[in-house]
Design a protein around this motif. Structure first.
Motif, mmCIF file in Angstrom:
data_model
loop_
_atom_site.group_PDB
_atom_site.id
_atom_site.type_symbol
_atom_site.label_atom_id
_atom_site.label_comp_id
_atom_site.label_asym_id
_atom_site.label_seq_id
_atom_site.Cartn_x
_atom_site.Cartn_y
_atom_site.Cartn_z
ATOM 1 N N ASP A 91 53.599 47.220 65.621
ATOM 2 C CA ASP A 91 53.540 45.837 66.074
ATOM 3 C C ASP A 91 52.115 45.308 66.149
ATOM 4 O O ASP A 91 51.893 44.116 66.293
ATOM 5 C CB ASP A 91 54.157 45.716 67.479
ATOM 6 C CG ASP A 91 55.659 45.929 67.436
ATOM 7 O OD1 ASP A 91 56.214 45.876 66.320
ATOM 8 O OD2 ASP A 91 56.256 46.161 68.497
ATOM 9 N N HIS B 21 44.864 40.314 66.349
ATOM 10 C CA HIS B 21 45.226 38.940 65.991
ATOM 11 C C HIS B 21 44.749 38.614 64.583
ATOM 12 O O HIS B 21 45.490 38.090 63.747
ATOM 13 C CB HIS B 21 44.613 37.970 67.002
ATOM 14 C CG HIS B 21 45.025 36.539 66.789
ATOM 15 N ND1 HIS B 21 44.381 35.727 65.890
ATOM 16 C CD2 HIS B 21 46.039 35.799 67.325
ATOM 17 C CE1 HIS B 21 44.968 34.534 65.898
ATOM 18 N NE2 HIS B 21 45.981 34.553 66.759
ATOM 19 N N LYS C 121 47.257 37.946 61.481
ATOM 20 C CA LYS C 121 47.201 36.629 60.863
ATOM 21 C C LYS C 121 47.017 36.778 59.350
ATOM 22 O O LYS C 121 47.689 36.118 58.550
ATOM 23 C CB LYS C 121 46.039 35.828 61.454
ATOM 24 C CG LYS C 121 46.164 34.344 61.231
ATOM 25 C CD LYS C 121 45.051 33.612 61.962
ATOM 26 C CE LYS C 121 45.057 32.140 61.597
ATOM 27 N NZ LYS C 121 43.855 31.470 62.112
ATOM 28 N N ASP D 277 50.080 37.554 57.803
ATOM 29 C CA ASP D 277 51.119 36.573 58.062
ATOM 30 C C ASP D 277 52.235 37.160 58.932
ATOM 31 O O ASP D 277 53.419 36.929 58.690
ATOM 32 C CB ASP D 277 51.705 36.059 56.729
ATOM 33 C CG ASP D 277 52.234 34.640 56.890
ATOM 34 O OD1 ASP D 277 51.871 34.013 57.906
ATOM 35 O OD2 ASP D 277 52.994 34.169 56.029
ATOM 36 N N ARG D 278 51.826 37.930 59.920
ATOM 37 C CA ARG D 278 52.819 38.546 60.800
ATOM 38 C C ARG D 278 52.534 38.178 62.257
ATOM 39 O O ARG D 278 52.852 38.941 63.170
ATOM 40 C CB ARG D 278 52.794 40.070 60.662
ATOM 41 C CG ARG D 278 53.204 40.582 59.293
ATOM 42 C CD ARG D 278 53.602 42.037 59.373
ATOM 43 N NE ARG D 278 52.475 42.880 59.774
ATOM 44 C CZ ARG D 278 52.610 44.100 60.283
ATOM 45 N NH1 ARG D 278 53.813 44.598 60.469
ATOM 46 N NH2 ARG D 278 51.549 44.810 60.607
ATOM 47 N N ASP E 291 53.820 36.372 64.360
ATOM 48 C CA ASP E 291 54.928 36.294 65.310
ATOM 49 C C ASP E 291 55.023 37.557 66.161
ATOM 50 O O ASP E 291 55.480 37.526 67.301
ATOM 51 C CB ASP E 291 56.244 36.067 64.558
ATOM 52 C CG ASP E 291 56.441 37.107 63.455
ATOM 53 O OD1 ASP E 291 55.499 37.289 62.645
ATOM 54 O OD2 ASP E 291 57.509 37.730 63.419
ATOM 55 N N LEU E 292 54.544 38.667 65.611
ATOM 56 C CA LEU E 292 54.630 39.931 66.348
ATOM 57 C C LEU E 292 53.811 39.910 67.627
ATOM 58 O O LEU E 292 54.123 40.614 68.592
ATOM 59 C CB LEU E 292 54.134 41.087 65.458
ATOM 60 C CG LEU E 292 55.114 41.584 64.411
ATOM 61 C CD1 LEU E 292 54.458 42.624 63.533
ATOM 62 C CD2 LEU E 292 56.357 42.158 65.080
ATOM 63 N N MET F 260 53.647 37.699 69.733
ATOM 64 C CA MET F 260 54.387 37.087 70.816
ATOM 65 C C MET F 260 55.392 38.048 71.446
ATOM 66 O O MET F 260 55.960 37.784 72.498
ATOM 67 C CB MET F 260 55.130 35.835 70.316
ATOM 68 C CG MET F 260 54.206 34.740 69.830
ATOM 69 S SD MET F 260 52.935 34.316 71.035
ATOM 70 C CE MET F 260 53.945 33.565 72.300
ATOM 71 N N LYS F 261 55.618 39.142 70.747
ATOM 72 C CA LYS F 261 56.591 40.113 71.250
ATOM 73 C C LYS F 261 56.093 40.700 72.568
ATOM 74 O O LYS F 261 54.931 41.092 72.680
ATOM 75 C CB LYS F 261 56.747 41.224 70.207
ATOM 76 C CG LYS F 261 57.978 42.044 70.328
ATOM 77 C CD LYS F 261 58.177 42.811 69.033
ATOM 78 C CE LYS F 261 58.934 44.091 69.268
ATOM 79 N NZ LYS F 261 58.992 44.890 68.039
#
Lengths: 249, 224, 125
Positions: free
Chosen positions: B142, B184, B188, B191-192, B194-195, B197-198
């Motif tokens: 992650d 981060h 970025k 392009d991942r 969203d992880l 925010m997990k």
């Protein structure tokens, strides 16, 4: 002179050869045991113990004070067997039957026939009966002849492998050819003698002498792997060990 | 690889000064690879100790032996033979190796001559960096392959603390990049994002008790 | 690096492990089945040099064959065999049951006793 020699190799020499063979095997096994010792269990520190199996509670069903123990289904009964087969398969998967299927199969056939052919040969058993008054069940001449041919083909496979496979050639010495020769000669001569090809008398002498030499060689040469194959497995602590490798040098 | 560093000479000397005959054991594994406890370093330490005790006027004999690995009984044959000749043992292995030696010879005092520093990587020859705390619950999938447990000074699991400096370094140590800033950046780039925010719940710190691993095919052999 | 080796020490070491190592050496059937179990062999285009038995026969095997009468040049020759060509992962499979890693480790011990070992990280790689 010649007749005396033949008499010697047919008589006392046979007993000497078998004496050295069996004596040698016992000596080798005894020596192995004496130079190794039982592994100290402390050398495997910290292996956690599995929790004790809790006894399964027998299920109570409505209306019955004590439920009958459920009869095991056929699959349940077969579970240990399946587990064993499963495990054997896993072990096999890591063994040379998967990495070297041809070599493995040829080796197994070679080694099995190496014992079966001479032990159950009718003619040998006839000699055995003369000496001891009883004999092992013999295979028919046709069968042993087939076994011999297959055995020799396996031997030829090993020979060609030695000559033509790069990695085997890299570690081959003259000794390896000698060992192969010592093993194959009794079978080649036996094969010839059965067909009465060549000078029978000479073939028979070579057959007997080479057989005796092989027996004498076994405990004290590379052929010693006959017994050390099993002994070494008392040391090895891995999938293919016997007794989980509980001995050490 | 496990990385170690030699303890200060005085500390080592102090531990062993009560003994007359000491064996210094090197390890041919990790500590040898990180140039901390191999045969060369064993010889070096012995020379240093001899000089030290010569100055102090102590009468200590220190011998050396390097075995291939101190974390596996298979490689202890040489040591088994001579261990009886010594009053004490100095080990240049990692903490695991030192303990294994001590377990094997419970009647011998065993002293570490290294500080086991971390599990890390070779940045270059003689330059090692910590990359893993062996926490036992890997989240690298992650976090874009950057360990927040190891590389964040606060081992934060769910994003940066807020103290990240303007240049992306850690507020605790300006030489260390902020792990979460790096995570981060890399997420970025892949392009991942969203992880990030997990939410990862508080983990179970299982390394509070001694851990052991028995691989599946060996379960039956080692457990009763 | 021209200091002579201590042959007596080598001979003593060889003798101390003789019963085990000589047995192993004499029971290696030179069959080459250990090949596939060595990841270095598989990785290096199946070069016979990486065959576990090749490594053993050409290090410890030769040491016993020469009865320990070897010089430093010989030890330097087997150094890459026992360090570079083998990482002692102990995964070699032998159908007869010969303990290959124990023999490599022993060859290393003998080299080490004479001060022959990889001193820098690079010399492993």
């Amino acid at each position: 002179m010649m007749a005396q020699f033949v008499l010697f190799i047919k008589g006392p020499m046979v007993w000497i050869a078998f004496g050295v063979f069996f004596g040698g095997l016992v000596v080798q096994a005894w020596r192995f045991i004496s130079v190794t010792r039982k592994k100290d269990p402390d050398y495997l520190p910290g292996a956690p113990k599995k929790k004790k199996n809790k006894k399964k509670k027998t299920k109570k069903t409505l209306g019955k004070a004590v439920a009958k123990p459920k009869r095991k289904g056929i699959m349940e009964r077969l579970q240990p067997l399946i587990r064993f087969a499963d495990k054997s398969y896993d072990n096999l998967e890591n063994s040379m039957f998967f990495t070297h299927p041809v070599v493995a199969v040829v080796s197994v056939i070679f080694h099995v026939f190496l014992f079966v052919t001479p032990i159950f040969l009718l003619a040998h058993n006839e000699l055995f009966r003369k000496a001891f008054g009883f004999s092992l069940p013999g295979l028919s001449d046709r069968t042993t002849d087939m076994l011999t041919i297959i055995f020799l083909m396996c031997g030829a496979f090993f020979l060609f492998r030695r000559i033509f496979t790069k990695r085997v050639r890299a570690i081959t010495t003259l000794y390896d050819y000698l060992v192969l020769l010592v093993t194959l000669t009794p079978f080649i001569t036996g094969f010839l003698a059965f067909r009465q090809w060549g000078d029978y008398q000479t073939v028979m002498i070579v057959h007997i002498v080479s057989g005796e030499l092989m027996l004498i060689f076994i405990p004290f040469s590379k052929l010693g792997h006959m017994i050390y194959f099993f002994l070494y497995r008392l040391l090895i602590g891995s999938e293919y060990s016997f007794g989980q490798g509980k001995r050490a040098w | 690889m496990i990385v170690g560093e030699r303890k200060p000479l005085e500390e080592i000397a102090k531990m062993m000064q009560a003994y007359r005959k000491v064996l210094n054991i090197g390890c041919g594994g990790c500590t040898s690879m990180c140039l901390a406890g191999g045969q060369k370093e064993v010889s070096q330490l012995n020379r240093d100790l001899e000089n030290h005790f010569q100055d102090q006027g102590g009468d200590i004999r220190i011998h050396e032996l390097t075995i291939e690995r101190q974390c596996n009984a298979e490689f202890f044959a040489d040591l088994d033979e001579i261990i009886a000749n010594y009053d004490a043992v100095l080990s240049m292995a990692c903490g695991a190796g030192v303990q294994f030696v001590a377990d094997r010879y419970p009647h011998k005092p065993v002293f570490p001559s290294l500080n086991t520093t971390f599990v890390g990587i070779d940045r270059d020859v003689g330059w090692y960096e910590e990359n893993c705390r062996t926490c036992g619950d890997c989240v690298l999938g992650d976090t874009a392959g950057i360990c927040p447990v190891t590389r964040c000074a606060k081992s934060l699991f769910n994003g940066p603390c807020g103290g990240t400096r303007a240049d992306g370094t850690c507020e605790v140590d300006p030489d260390t990049p902020c792990a979460w800033y790096e995570i981060h950046k890399r997420l970025k780039g892949q392009d991942r994002l969203d992880l990030i925010m997990k939410v990862r719940p508080a983990r179970e710190w299982v390394n509070q008790t001694r851990r052991s691993v028995i691989q599946e095919p060996y379960k039956e052999r080692y457990t009763k | 690096m021209s200091t002579p080796v201590n042959r007596d020490q080598i001979k003593r070491m060889l003798k101390a492990r003789k019963s085990r190592m000589k047995r192993y050496l004499s029971h290696c059937m030179h069959c080459g089945v250990c090949a596939e179990s060595c990841f270095l062999y598989m990785k290096n285009d199946k070069d016979p040099q990486y065959l576990p038995s090749y490594k053993v026969l050409n290090s410890l095997g030769k040491l016993y064959k020469k009865g320990g009468r070897v010089d430093r040049a010989f030890l330097l020759k087997i150094k890459p065999i026992v360090w570079k060509n083998c990482v002692l992962c102990r995964r070699c499979y032998c159908p007869v049951g010969v303990d290959v890693p124990a023999m490599i480790a022993f060859a290393r011990s003998i080299c080490r006793s004479q001060g022959v070992y990889p001193e820098e990280t690079q010399s492993w790689l």
